[in-house]
Scaffold this motif. Structure first.
Motif, short mmCIF file in Angstrom:
data_model
loop_
_atom_site.label_atom_id
_atom_site.label_comp_id
_atom_site.label_asym_id
_atom_site.label_seq_id
_atom_site.Cartn_x
_atom_site.Cartn_y
_atom_site.Cartn_z
N GLU A 250 15.70 29.12 10.26
CA GLU A 250 15.12 28.15 10.98
C GLU A 250 16.04 27.21 11.54
O GLU A 250 17.09 26.96 11.33
N ASP A 251 15.48 26.78 12.75
CA ASP A 251 16.04 25.69 13.70
C ASP A 251 17.66 26.11 13.97
O ASP A 251 18.57 25.30 13.87
N ASN A 274 11.40 28.41 15.11
CA ASN A 274 12.09 27.22 15.75
C ASN A 274 13.54 27.37 16.25
O ASN A 274 14.33 26.27 16.43
N LYS A 276 16.55 27.99 19.15
CA LYS A 276 16.43 27.47 20.32
C LYS A 276 17.13 28.76 21.44
O LYS A 276 17.21 28.22 22.72
N SER A 297 9.73 31.23 18.79
CA SER A 297 10.80 30.04 19.56
C SER A 297 10.14 28.83 19.60
O SER A 297 8.81 28.95 20.00
N ALA A 298 10.82 27.67 19.61
CA ALA A 298 10.29 26.35 19.67
C ALA A 298 10.56 26.06 21.38
O ALA A 298 9.96 24.96 21.60
#
Length: 539
Positions: A250-251, A274, A276, A297-298
């Motif tokens: 995550e992230d 999420n 980048k 993807s966020a």
């Protein structure tokens, strides 16, 4: 009365003579009811201590007379760091803080933990409390040969962890989280130069709200961090037969998981959300697999690819990688393979759900603009692709296709479903190369259904196209357009262009069925091409 006073005095003396009773407890005191002589003999030789600190501080008589010591925890009883230790009087091994413990009084002799083949990171003092930096403690555990277990918790990481041992299982049954600390712009875990290992059941958190790179770069304030497109929170580097399974990322501000220069390695049943930048990836190597993963993807403007394979420019050996049965949501190019050969991209589902821009990319890309980024002899089969920039004007389809091929000599694109996209399948930079586009279903595209620009001897065969502005466009030499069904086109059904009849005269165009062209649309559009080339087509 006198006897009672004497008893009280003896009790006070006992307490004063045992100042560390809170940390060192003789098990004999708790087993007075035992009558079996064997059990009583064993208990007489075992001590129970509160923590590792107390184990180090055992006095000489206790060390000499006790066979085993039960440690209740690393810091506190029940914290997961405890275990049973046995005394080895001749050992001079280095104290590693978890499985080999020295005492403060003796240079020779070590307490050695009794265990099979699995090491718990809490044995080395990792807390997993989401606050304490556990980097050193976990690295100390990884330095020991054996399987590595993470109990439930959030383990804060500030520096890249390295594992070099083969035949190792790094795992968690409780979805333990390895999370980068604020400002830690680095990879979390690298398995390096190892074989026959697994990483499973773990979560990796990149903390991207606090850890940010310059837009489109691997720098912070233009300071080089030593990161690249192959950097990942979890990297498998120069390994053989390593499997990553059931992990969640995550992230991430870099790729979630990358197999770099590895052989027979796999990423299976894993999730990345999420993130980048790039997604699950294969960099170089041979016979690697990404299967049954979910990547979302966020930031579709930054996440260039959710899955990718890449190699060294000009490297023509057989890579034989596989991207199969994955789900990709929101990226510039959901699946991309460049500088690789004999890659199979099969059974994937690709969808974009966020607003897109003209800078968006294809669902699947083979190769990338330059010949040294080619993707030769690849198979793209049975993928489902939708929502690839469906609302930009006609003619702006370059790079915004369901499937895009750049320098894909010998590649086969077959049995794919492409709907609600700007364009279906096309190539732009293939030079004098050959590709095969066979039995695909393409519907509701605002530009070209199938477009082969340049190239030679490419085949467009048995495809079904519905509601496309243009059905099929060919600008190659001596191509074959055979038995395609085209229904509901608004500009033209089949067009063949090159500019000189002798260059395109070798086209074979037969057995195609064209229906329901909209008012003003051409069924066929030609450029200096004899109408006789369309014999056998309907209409």
């Amino acid at each position: 009365m006198q006897n009672k006073s004497m008893l009280i005095l003896l009790l006070l003396l006992f307490v004063n003579c045992h100042p560390e009773e809170e940390e060192i407890l003789d098990l004999n005191l708790f087993n007075k009811s035992e009558t079996d002589e064997t059990q009583r003999s064993e208990q007489a030789n075992r001590l129970r201590v509160k923590n590792i600190k107390a184990l180090r501080q055992l006095s000489l008589p206790d060390v000499k007379t006790r066979k085993e010591v039960t440690v209740l925890g690393f810091y506190e009883p029940g914290d997961g760091g405890g275990g049973v230790f046995t005394w080895n009087p001749i050992s001079t091994e280095e104290d590693n803080g978890g499985t080999i413990i020295s005492t403060v009084d003796l240079e020779t002799g070590r307490w050695k933990r009794i265990y099979n083949d699995t090491i718990n990171v809490k044995w080395f003092g990792a807390k997993g409390d989401g606050i304490t930096d556990d980097t050193i403690e976990i690295q100390n555990a990884l330095d020991i040969y054996g399987n590595i277990k993470f109990d439930y918790g959030i383990y804060i990481i500030s520096k890249t962890l390295i594992s070099i041992h083969s035949n190792r299982d790094i795992f968690s049954y409780d979805s333990a989280v390895l999370s980068l600390s604020d400002g830690a712009l680095c990879e979390i875990l690298i398995l390096k130069n190892c074989e026959n290992s697994t990483v499973r059941g773990l979560k990796f958190h990149g903390n991207s709200t606090k850890n940010r790179l310059d837009i489109g770069k691997f720098t912070v304030n233009d300071v080089d961090l030593g990161l690249s497109h192959s950097s990942a929170l979890l990297k498998i580097k120069s390994c053989k037969n390593v499997k990553v399974e059931n992990v969640q990322i995550e992230d991430s501000f870099i790729a979630p998981v990358v197999l770099e220069n590895s052989i027979n390695c796999k990423i299976l049943n894993s999730i990345s959300i999420n993130h980048k930048r790039e997604g699950f990836g294969i960099k170089g190597g041979q016979n690697c697999v990404i299967d049954n993963c979910h990547s979302e993807s966020a930031s579709p403007g930054l996440a260039w690819s959710l899955y990718f394979t890449s190699g060294i420019p000009g490297d023509k050996h057989k890579h034989n990688h596989v991207l199969s049965n994955n789900i990709a949501i929101n990226a510039q190019a959901a699946l991309m393979t460049i500088n690789t050969t004999y890659t199979r991209v099969t059974g994937n589902v690709i969808k974009k759900t966020t607003p897109n821009h003209i800078t968006s990319g294809p669902g699947i890309r083979l190769g990338h603009r330059q010949e040294y980024n080619s993707a030769e002899n690849c198979l793209v089969d049975n993928n489902i692709i939708s929502g690839i920039t469906p609302d930009i004007p006609f003619g702006n389809d370059s790079g915004n296709r369901g499937i895009s091929v750049d320098y894909g000599t010998g590649s086969v694109i077959s049995n794919n479903s492409i709907t609600d996209c700007n364009a279906g399948i096309g190539n732009t930079f293939s030079g004098d190369k050959t590709i095969y586009i066979i039995r695909n279903y393409i519907e509701n595209v605002s530009s070209y259904g199938i477009s082969v620009d340049y190239g030679q001897n490419s085949e467009i065969r048995e495809n079904v196209l519905r509601n496309c502005s243009v059905g099929i466009r060919s600008r190659q030499k001596a191509g074959k357009i055979i038995k395609n069904k085209i229904k509901g086109f608004s500009i033209y059904g089949i067009g063949v262009f090159w500019g000189a009849s002798e260059e395109i005269g070798g086209h074979e165009i037969r057995g195609n069925i064209l229906e329901n062209g909209m008012e003003g649309a051409d069924y066929y559009r030609i450029d200096a091409l004899s109408q006789q080339m369309f014999e056998g087509n309907v209409p």
